[in-house]
Motif scaffolding. Structure first.
Motif, short mmCIF file in Angstrom:
data_model
loop_
_atom_site.label_atom_id
_atom_site.label_comp_id
_atom_site.label_asym_id
_atom_site.label_seq_id
_atom_site.Cartn_x
_atom_site.Cartn_y
_atom_site.Cartn_z
N LYS A 12 0.87 -1.17 0.00
CA LYS A 12 0.00 0.00 0.00
C LYS A 12 0.91 1.23 0.00
CE LYS A 12 -3.56 -2.15 2.86
NZ LYS A 12 -2.91 -3.06 3.82
N PRO A 13 0.42 2.31 -0.60
CA PRO A 13 1.30 3.48 -0.69
C PRO A 13 1.91 3.89 0.64
CG PRO A 13 -0.70 3.85 -1.93
CD PRO A 13 -0.85 2.51 -1.26
N ASN A 14 1.17 3.72 1.71
CA ASN A 14 1.65 4.15 3.01
C ASN A 14 2.95 3.47 3.41
OD1 ASN A 14 0.77 6.17 4.54
ND2 ASN A 14 -0.45 4.93 5.94
N ILE A 50 3.43 16.89 -10.43
CA ILE A 50 3.47 18.10 -9.61
C ILE A 50 3.13 17.78 -8.16
CG2 ILE A 50 2.35 20.35 -9.21
CD1 ILE A 50 2.05 20.61 -12.23
N VAL A 51 3.93 18.31 -7.24
CA VAL A 51 3.66 18.12 -5.81
C VAL A 51 3.02 19.39 -5.25
CG1 VAL A 51 4.70 17.62 -3.56
CG2 VAL A 51 5.62 16.53 -5.61
N ARG A 62 6.02 14.62 7.08
CA ARG A 62 4.74 14.02 7.49
C ARG A 62 4.47 12.73 6.73
NH1 ARG A 62 -0.39 15.34 5.74
NH2 ARG A 62 0.39 17.14 4.60
N LYS A 63 4.66 12.76 5.42
CA LYS A 63 4.26 11.63 4.60
C LYS A 63 5.26 10.48 4.62
CE LYS A 63 1.16 11.61 2.23
NZ LYS A 63 -0.28 11.29 2.40
N LEU A 64 6.53 10.81 4.85
CA LEU A 64 7.56 9.77 4.72
C LEU A 64 8.25 9.46 6.04
CD1 LEU A 64 9.11 11.01 1.36
CD2 LEU A 64 7.59 9.08 1.66
N ASN A 65 7.57 9.79 7.13
CA ASN A 65 8.08 9.41 8.44
C ASN A 65 9.40 10.10 8.80
OD1 ASN A 65 7.28 8.07 10.62
ND2 ASN A 65 8.06 6.05 10.03
N ASP A 66 9.47 11.38 8.49
CA ASP A 66 10.59 12.20 8.97
C ASP A 66 11.97 11.70 8.54
OD1 ASP A 66 11.84 14.22 10.25
OD2 ASP A 66 11.52 13.47 12.28
N PHE A 78 1.61 10.13 -4.09
CA PHE A 78 1.69 9.80 -2.68
C PHE A 78 1.94 11.04 -1.81
CE2 PHE A 78 4.17 8.45 1.07
CZ PHE A 78 3.13 7.80 1.72
N LEU A 79 2.86 11.89 -2.26
CA LEU A 79 3.17 13.08 -1.47
C LEU A 79 1.96 14.02 -1.37
CD1 LEU A 79 6.82 13.94 -2.62
CD2 LEU A 79 6.11 13.12 -0.38
#
Ligand SMILES: [Zn+2]
Ligand SMILES: [Zn+2]
Length: 337
Positions: free
Chosen positions: A27-29, A217-218, A273-277, A333-334
């Protein structure tokens, strides 16, 4: 998805986008696991930047500090010489022959930008603090640019030990070099060649393409575009570009400079936030100082690279990076909630 060899338009190199087979079911997470690491803050007691006037740091006095109108003890940011510089002070840089080899003394300048809070990396700074960092980058850049022996100035941040930081306290580095580094000169050549053939800036064209496709694009506002490059060398690499063609970081107006800082802060907060710091690097690419008129086809920008995979034999042997995450997927994902 099948793997793809993608050509990086402005770097002139191939990148292999190859999702690891076991990742197909993820999963993306779970991308977080690529990047999450344990980064322990150093104790305040042993931090060289925790006394009011930085005397403990061993690099006193600072070149300047902010707020400029207040006494040193009230500093929120300082710019200092590095106590352990990678290069000797700028002096004469002659290239000498040693047998069949060439040698030049490691001369240049190496400075640090220190923000006051021990725990706040760039994404955690208040808006005004983030703006100050970019104002300091430009101020020191302009001071160094007066030295005619400096050909190129590199501004970068190493956050966390995996990104190469040897001290925990948030800091940024400015290195002045007597030569133009290879990756910059190659990018200059590629963009010059493109300009000659098409009468347009290659980076402006990349931006147009990204705004048309919209898949990578993010973040976007009126003046800046942040996107995962089409042939991104690392997962979740984010490039931040001004939309307006501007070759020289040192010539940005204060308004544009502050806006750039806030866009970078936004992206780094998102990555945290999204990638666990994760640990990360960011760096600025701008046109060289020497023969400025020859480099007006260049387009300054900033690259943000969260730390993930380690280069192995294939990368070292071929120069081709393997990126396990498709750039479109990384951007999606971002941006996801
Ligand atoms: Zn500290
Ligand atoms: Zn351009």
């Amino acid at each position: 998805m099948n793997s793809e060899l993608r050509y990086h338009q402005t770097l002139g190199e191939w990148v292999l986008i190859a999702p690891r087979r076991q990742d197909g079911k993820k999963k993306p997470n779970e991308f977080k696991k690529y990047l999450s690491i344990e980064r322990k803050p150093s104790p305040l007691k042993t931090c060289p930047f925790e006394d009011e006037n930085l005397k403990r740091s061993g690099n006193f006095p600072p070149y300047f500090w902010f707020p400029e109108t207040k006494p040193l003890e009230k500093w929120s940011l300082q710019v200092l010489p590095n106590k352990f510089p990678a290069l000797e002070k700028i002096s004469d840089c002659r290239i000498e022959k040693r047998g069949i080899y060439f040698v030049a003394r490691g001369v240049g300048s190496h400075d640090l930008v220190i923000t006051r809070n021990h725990f706040h990396s760039f994404g955690d700074l208040k808006n005004q603090e983030a703006e100050e960092v970019f104002l300091a980058f430009q101020k020191r850049f302009r001071q160094l640019a007066l030295n005619k022996k400096i050909a190129y100035i590199s501004i970068f941040c190493n956050w966390g030990p995996q990104a190469g930081a040897s001290i925990f306290h948030p800091h940024y580095q400015i290195i002045g070099l007597p030569v133009i580094p290879h990756s910059v000169s190659r990018s200059l050549l590629i963009s010059k060649d493109y300009f000659r053939k098409n009468k347009r800036c290659i980076h402006c064209d990349v931006l147009k393409e990204e705004m048309k496709e919209k898949k990578r694009i993010v973040y976007e506002n009126k003046n800046y575009l942040a996107f995962v490059p089409f042939a991104s060398k690392e997962p979740f690499w984010v490039s931040v570009f001004p939309k307006k063609h501007q070759p020289f970081f040192e010539d940005l107006s204060q308004k544009d400079l502050k806006e750039a800082a806030l866009v970078v802060k936004k992206i780094l907060a998102l990555i945290k936030r999204k990638l666990n710091d994760p640990d990360y690097n960011f760096f600025i690419h701008t046109a060289p100082l020497i023969e400025k008129k020859k480099h007006t086809h260049y387009h300054w920008h900033l690259e943000i690279v969260p730390k993930s995979n380690i280069s192995a034999g294939f990368e070292l042997g071929t120069g081709i990076e393997i990126n396990p995450v498709f750039p479109e997927e990384a951007a999606r994902f971002l941006k996801s909630k």
